[in-house]
Design a protein around this motif. Structure first.
Motif, PDB file in Angstrom:
ATOM      1  N   LEU A  32       0.840  -1.230  -0.102  1.00  0.00           N
ATOM      2  CA  LEU A  32       0.133   0.029  -0.055  1.00  0.00           C
ATOM      3  C   LEU A  32       1.117   0.938   0.096  1.00  0.00           C
ATOM      4  O   LEU A  32       1.913   1.212   0.827  1.00  0.00           O
ATOM      5  N   ARG A  33       0.612   2.192  -0.637  1.00  0.00           N
ATOM      6  CA  ARG A  33       1.272   3.698  -0.951  1.00  0.00           C
ATOM      7  C   ARG A  33       0.861   4.209   0.676  1.00  0.00           C
ATOM      8  O   ARG A  33      -0.308   3.953   1.351  1.00  0.00           O
ATOM      9  N   PRO A  34       1.796   5.081   1.094  1.00  0.00           N
ATOM     10  CA  PRO A  34       1.330   5.862   2.463  1.00  0.00           C
ATOM     11  C   PRO A  34       0.039   6.470   2.568  1.00  0.00           C
ATOM     12  O   PRO A  34      -0.640   6.336   3.677  1.00  0.00           O
ATOM     13  N   GLU A  35      -0.378   7.078   1.544  1.00  0.00           N
ATOM     14  CA  GLU A  35      -1.811   7.574   1.634  1.00  0.00           C
ATOM     15  C   GLU A  35      -2.909   6.643   1.887  1.00  0.00           C
ATOM     16  O   GLU A  35      -3.686   6.778   2.519  1.00  0.00           O
ATOM     17  N   GLN A  36      -2.545   5.392   0.963  1.00  0.00           N
ATOM     18  CA  GLN A  36      -3.781   4.313   1.307  1.00  0.00           C
ATOM     19  C   GLN A  36      -3.451   3.893   2.724  1.00  0.00           C
ATOM     20  O   GLN A  36      -4.507   3.343   3.280  1.00  0.00           O
ATOM     21  N   LYS A  37      -2.321   3.695   3.282  1.00  0.00           N
ATOM     22  CA  LYS A  37      -2.165   3.078   4.710  1.00  0.00           C
ATOM     23  C   LYS A  37      -2.765   3.663   5.603  1.00  0.00           C
ATOM     24  O   LYS A  37      -3.182   3.533   6.497  1.00  0.00           O
ATOM     25  N   ASN A  38      -2.513   5.163   5.566  1.00  0.00           N
ATOM     26  CA  ASN A  38      -3.016   6.189   6.632  1.00  0.00           C
ATOM     27  C   ASN A  38      -4.402   6.450   6.408  1.00  0.00           C
ATOM     28  O   ASN A  38      -5.045   7.367   7.224  1.00  0.00           O
TER      29      ASN A  38
END
Length: 142
Positions: free
Chosen positions: A114-120
């Motif tokens: 997952l990309r950081p924006e998806q993870k957060n």
């Protein structure tokens, strides 16, 4: 006997035919693509002539030219490929979607991660719940 070995080697080197200087990639990079294609055609014609000489039992000087010519062809093709790839990279610069050859390789696991924006990312329902029911603050006193 040991003193004679270097002398023999130097004599053998003198007997070897003088081959054309190697083609340098930095010199090829200065040329245009049309000039490179013209050089490529010349080298291929030369190689085919050398191959004929090899089959017919030509001179050793011609047979010694085969390898440098093949390497020269490879260098010209390398520079042509570099130039074409550079043009494609420039064309896709700043665009969202790129061909697979231009994307970052990494590992399969990293590409799937997952990309950081998806993870957060927090679902809307959770955001509303946090807003309506904030953490309570307790003041402990002794």
């Amino acid at each position: 006997i040991l003193a004679q070995v270097p002398a023999r080697l130097s004599q053998q080197r003198q007997l070897l035919p003088q081959v054309m200087p190697k083609i340098k990639c930095y010199e090829l990079r200065e040329k245009t693509e049309t000039e490179l294609l013209k050089d490529l055609d010349e080298l291929k014609k030369e190689l085919s002539g050398l191959r004929v000489a090899q089959v017919t039992g030509g001179a050793a000087s011609k047979l010694n030219r085969i390898r440098p010519v093949r390497k020269g062809i490879a260098k010209v093709l390398l520079v042509i490929t570099e130039k074409r790839k550079a043009e494609v990279v420039k064309a896709y610069e700043g665009k969202k979607l790129k061909p697979k050859q231009l994307r970052r390789k990494a590992t399969r696991a990293i590409r799937r991660r997952l990309r950081p924006e998806q993870k957060n990312a927090v679902p809307r329902k959770v955001k509303v719940r946090k807003q309506n029911f904030p953490m309570r603050r307790f003041a402990l006193s002794e």
